[in-house]
Design an enzyme around this catalytic site. Structure first.
Site, PDB file in Angstrom:
ATOM      1  N   GLU A 206      39.928  41.236  35.641  1.00 37.49           N
ATOM      2  CA  GLU A 206      39.301  40.016  36.179  1.00 37.49           C
ATOM      3  C   GLU A 206      37.944  40.449  36.704  1.00 37.49           C
ATOM      4  O   GLU A 206      37.871  41.187  37.678  1.00 37.49           O
ATOM      5  CB  GLU A 206      40.136  39.452  37.340  1.00 37.49           C
ATOM      6  CG  GLU A 206      41.570  39.086  37.005  1.00 37.49           C
ATOM      7  CD  GLU A 206      41.676  37.789  36.240  1.00 37.49           C
ATOM      8  OE1 GLU A 206      40.667  37.077  36.118  1.00 37.49           O
ATOM      9  OE2 GLU A 206      42.773  37.497  35.738  1.00 37.49           O
ATOM     10  N   GLU A 419      45.887  35.954  34.687  1.00 40.74           N
ATOM     11  CA  GLU A 419      46.898  36.117  35.722  1.00 40.74           C
ATOM     12  C   GLU A 419      47.206  34.733  36.281  1.00 40.74           C
ATOM     13  O   GLU A 419      46.574  33.757  35.914  1.00 40.74           O
ATOM     14  CB  GLU A 419      46.392  37.090  36.803  1.00 40.74           C
ATOM     15  CG  GLU A 419      46.189  38.492  36.229  1.00 40.74           C
ATOM     16  CD  GLU A 419      45.882  39.582  37.251  1.00 40.74           C
ATOM     17  OE1 GLU A 419      45.803  39.292  38.451  1.00 40.74           O
ATOM     18  OE2 GLU A 419      45.722  40.743  36.825  1.00 40.74           O
TER      19      GLU A 419
HETATM   20  P1  NDP Z   1      33.660  46.972  42.016  1.00 41.83           P
HETATM   21  O1  NDP Z   1      33.875  46.873  40.553  1.00 41.83           O
HETATM   22  O2  NDP Z   1      32.576  47.817  42.535  1.00 41.83           O
HETATM   23  O3  NDP Z   1      34.997  47.475  42.745  1.00 41.83           O
HETATM   24  C1  NDP Z   1      36.259  46.883  42.567  1.00 41.83           C
HETATM   25  C2  NDP Z   1      37.323  47.906  42.881  1.00 41.83           C
HETATM   26  O4  NDP Z   1      37.296  48.920  41.871  1.00 41.83           O
HETATM   27  C3  NDP Z   1      37.111  48.638  44.202  1.00 41.83           C
HETATM   28  O5  NDP Z   1      38.364  48.898  44.780  1.00 41.83           O
HETATM   29  C4  NDP Z   1      36.420  49.913  43.757  1.00 41.83           C
HETATM   30  O6  NDP Z   1      36.521  50.979  44.664  1.00 41.83           O
HETATM   31  C5  NDP Z   1      37.175  50.203  42.466  1.00 41.83           C
HETATM   32  N1  NDP Z   1      36.494  51.097  41.538  1.00 41.83           N
HETATM   33  C6  NDP Z   1      35.191  51.431  41.469  1.00 41.83           C
HETATM   34  N2  NDP Z   1      34.962  52.293  40.457  1.00 41.83           N
HETATM   35  C7  NDP Z   1      36.153  52.516  39.864  1.00 41.83           C
HETATM   36  C8  NDP Z   1      36.590  53.298  38.753  1.00 41.83           C
HETATM   37  N3  NDP Z   1      35.730  54.034  38.028  1.00 41.83           N
HETATM   38  N4  NDP Z   1      37.888  53.282  38.421  1.00 41.83           N
HETATM   39  C9  NDP Z   1      38.775  52.535  39.110  1.00 41.83           C
HETATM   40  N5  NDP Z   1      38.423  51.791  40.184  1.00 41.83           N
HETATM   41  C10 NDP Z   1      37.125  51.767  40.547  1.00 41.83           C
HETATM   42  O7  NDP Z   1      33.534  45.470  42.511  1.00 41.83           O
HETATM   43  P2  NDP Z   1      33.208  44.977  43.961  1.00 41.83           P
HETATM   44  O8  NDP Z   1      34.212  45.535  44.922  1.00 41.83           O
HETATM   45  O9  NDP Z   1      31.762  45.206  44.209  1.00 41.83           O
HETATM   46  O10 NDP Z   1      33.512  43.403  43.825  1.00 41.83           O
HETATM   47  C11 NDP Z   1      32.583  42.506  43.367  1.00 41.83           C
HETATM   48  C12 NDP Z   1      32.793  42.182  41.907  1.00 41.83           C
HETATM   49  O11 NDP Z   1      34.111  41.708  41.698  1.00 41.83           O
HETATM   50  C13 NDP Z   1      31.899  41.084  41.416  1.00 41.83           C
HETATM   51  O12 NDP Z   1      31.346  41.428  40.171  1.00 41.83           O
HETATM   52  C14 NDP Z   1      32.828  39.882  41.260  1.00 41.83           C
HETATM   53  O13 NDP Z   1      32.404  38.951  40.319  1.00 41.83           O
HETATM   54  C15 NDP Z   1      34.106  40.539  40.879  1.00 41.83           C
HETATM   55  N6  NDP Z   1      35.249  39.691  41.189  1.00 41.83           N
HETATM   56  C16 NDP Z   1      35.935  39.095  40.158  1.00 41.83           C
HETATM   57  C17 NDP Z   1      36.984  38.227  40.413  1.00 41.83           C
HETATM   58  C18 NDP Z   1      37.757  37.595  39.298  1.00 41.83           C
HETATM   59  O14 NDP Z   1      38.845  37.083  39.572  1.00 41.83           O
HETATM   60  N7  NDP Z   1      37.264  37.573  38.093  1.00 41.83           N
HETATM   61  C19 NDP Z   1      37.366  37.898  41.795  1.00 41.83           C
HETATM   62  C20 NDP Z   1      36.608  38.596  42.785  1.00 41.83           C
HETATM   63  C21 NDP Z   1      35.587  39.462  42.483  1.00 41.83           C
HETATM   64  P3  NDP Z   1      35.513  51.178  45.914  1.00 41.83           P
HETATM   65  O15 NDP Z   1      34.620  49.995  45.997  1.00 41.83           O
HETATM   66  O16 NDP Z   1      36.422  51.324  47.064  1.00 41.83           O
HETATM   67  O17 NDP Z   1      34.747  52.448  45.633  1.00 41.83           O
END
Ligand code: NDP
Length: 438
Positions: A206, A419
């Protein structure tokens, strides 16, 4: 993380065989326990994320027990198919839990999205290793304590804190984690897709959006303006479903712009603890800087900032907080970077349009396809445009009206899979067909 996977693997042996009714009872009890800690969770979510406390109270925190109750009961109604072959044979399909599920969630709706994954995974009989965002870890931490208090069987849910690099990435690559559910940015989703592809993991992604909000001139005007304000600025614009491209039909553009501007200027950006604050703080300094640089990029591309556009300095103890004024930009073509890249902040771009065909083509021109809103009083047009828009979710005359049963997710670079409701239970189970010759 390795120890967590090991514990989850051990626990899977008994949890996957625990009768559904028992699993359901345990998750219902957990929901009650979360509710008892609502005040603590609301305060923590607001402080950690910067969102207004009233928003955490109205939306984020109530959704956590709701997610558990929803999937704890859904699993009791979840059934599978039988295909009868004209008296020759009977096929029946089993839907079995898969194993250890890796659930990775973002910072914008921390507890809401974590539990949106954990609840169906556990209800379906899997065990979980969850990795919440390291940017907003607090409610996940409190939730882990609540799980212990509620007597959740040991090992079925393991919450591991740490960055994406240190915990998320190894979790996606772990050979004993066959299923990954991820919500976050599209770039991260791409990395997870490449890491998991050679391991043939079941994957749900997502991701980001650049959602169109389309206002036709026959729309119920006041409703359309009110919804546009909500869709642009709720949670400081940090909801994947926010309508960041506002398309308004030419003949009402000026009037719409004037009302939309007035309502936006009346929004209060302030102390997240204060009920009169419409918007709180941006989640982090890094993210605030990213949003401000995107506003600069819009200016460089020739966009006119109608209101906002700057960091806001509040008084007293909040003076170093990461606040941004709600920002409206106009004058940019639909195909520029500002109108194609996700900003994920309180920034909306207004674009006039002439005809239905024009707006469909502009709306579909980005790589994203998460959600869209259409405002019109013409029922036929609503059906036509909804069907033509490339997005997984379309709202007509509203925004963010959620029913937990619907398929939720995006097309194109916004997601893979759906989902929600039975879609989540299908995702978190493996189907196995048994054919019996009669
Ligand atoms: P990120 O993609 O930066 O992070 C999401 C999660 O992934 C965090 O827990 C992060 O860890 C983790 N992560 C980062 N790198 C990796 C990797 N290489 N492998 C596995 N996990 C990893 O997103 P944001 O937290 O910045 O959230 C914002 C984004 O989420 C926006 O683009 C938004 O559009 C999207 N989003 C989509 C939704 C949907 O339902 N489609 C709903 C809500 C948000 P950490 O940050 O702790 O380092």
């Amino acid at each position: 993380m390795n120890q967590a996977v090991e514990a989850a693997q051990q626990a899977f042996k008994s949890w996957s065989r625990t009768p559904k009714r028992e699993r359901s009872d345990i998750l219902m009890k957990l929901a009650d326990e979360i509710e008892k800690h609502s005040d603590e969770l609301i305060a923590a979510e607001s402080k950690d994320n910067g969102k207004p406390k009233w928003l955490a109270q109205a939306v984020d925190i109530p959704r956590a027990p709701e997610n558990f109750r929803f999937f704890a009961t859904a699993i009791l109604h979840f059934n599978s198919e039988i295909h009868e072959m004209d008296g020759q044979a009977l096929n029946y399909t089993l839907r079995q839990p898969i194993g250890v599920a890796g659930c990775i969630s973002p910072w914008n709706l921390p507890l809401y999205l974590l539990t949106w994954k954990v609840a169906p995974a556990l209800a379906a009989g899997n065990t979980v290793v969850a990795k919440p965002s390291e940017v907003t870890p607090m409610t996940a931490f409190i939730f882990s304590k609540i799980c212990q208090k509620a007597g959740l069987p040991k090992g079925i849910l393991n919450i591991v804190h740490g960055t994406g690099e240190k915990v998320g990435d190894p979790l996606t690559r772990h050979p004993d984690v066959p299923i990954i559910s991820f919500t976050g940015g599209t770039e991260t989703g791409g990395k997870i897709a490449s890491a998991t592809a050679p391991l043939f993991k079941k994957l749900s992604l997502e991701m980001g959006g650049k959602n169109p909000n389309i206002i036709f001139s026959d729309a119920e005007f006041d409703n359309a303006v009110e919804m546009a304000v909500k869709a642009s600025f709720s949670n400081q614009g940090q909801i994947c479903l926010c309508g960041s491209r506002l398309f308004v039909q030419e003949d009402i553009y000026d009037k719409f712009k004037s009302d939309f501007l007035e309502k936006t200027r009346n929004l209060v950006v302030g102390d997240p603890r204060d009920n009169s604050s419409n918007l709180g703080a941006i989640v982090s300094k890094q993210h605030m800087e990213k949003i401000l640089s995107k506003i600069e990029q819009a200016r460089d591309e020739g966009g006119k900032v109608l209101t906002g556009g700057k960091r806001l300095q509040l008084d007293g103890e909040l003076k170093n907080g990461y606040y941004i004024e709600p920002t409206i930009i106009e004058g940019l073509p639909a195909d520029c970077q500002t109108n194609h890249e996700e900003i994920f902040g309180p920034v909306v771009s207004m674009i006039p349009f002439k005809s239905e065909e024009d707006v469909i083509s502009m709306a579909n021109s980005t790589r994203y396809g998460l959600s869209a809103s259409i405002f019109t009083s013409d029922v036929s047009r609503a059906h036509r445009v909804a069907s033509a828009i490339d997005s997984g979710i379309v709202w007509v005359n509203t925004w963010l009206l959620r029913d937990l049963r619907i398929p939720f997710g995006g097309m194109k670079s916004s997601g893979i899979g759906r989902e929600g409701g039975f879609n989540s239970l299908q995702f978190f189970t493996e189907s196995k067909n048994v054919c019996i010759k009669i």
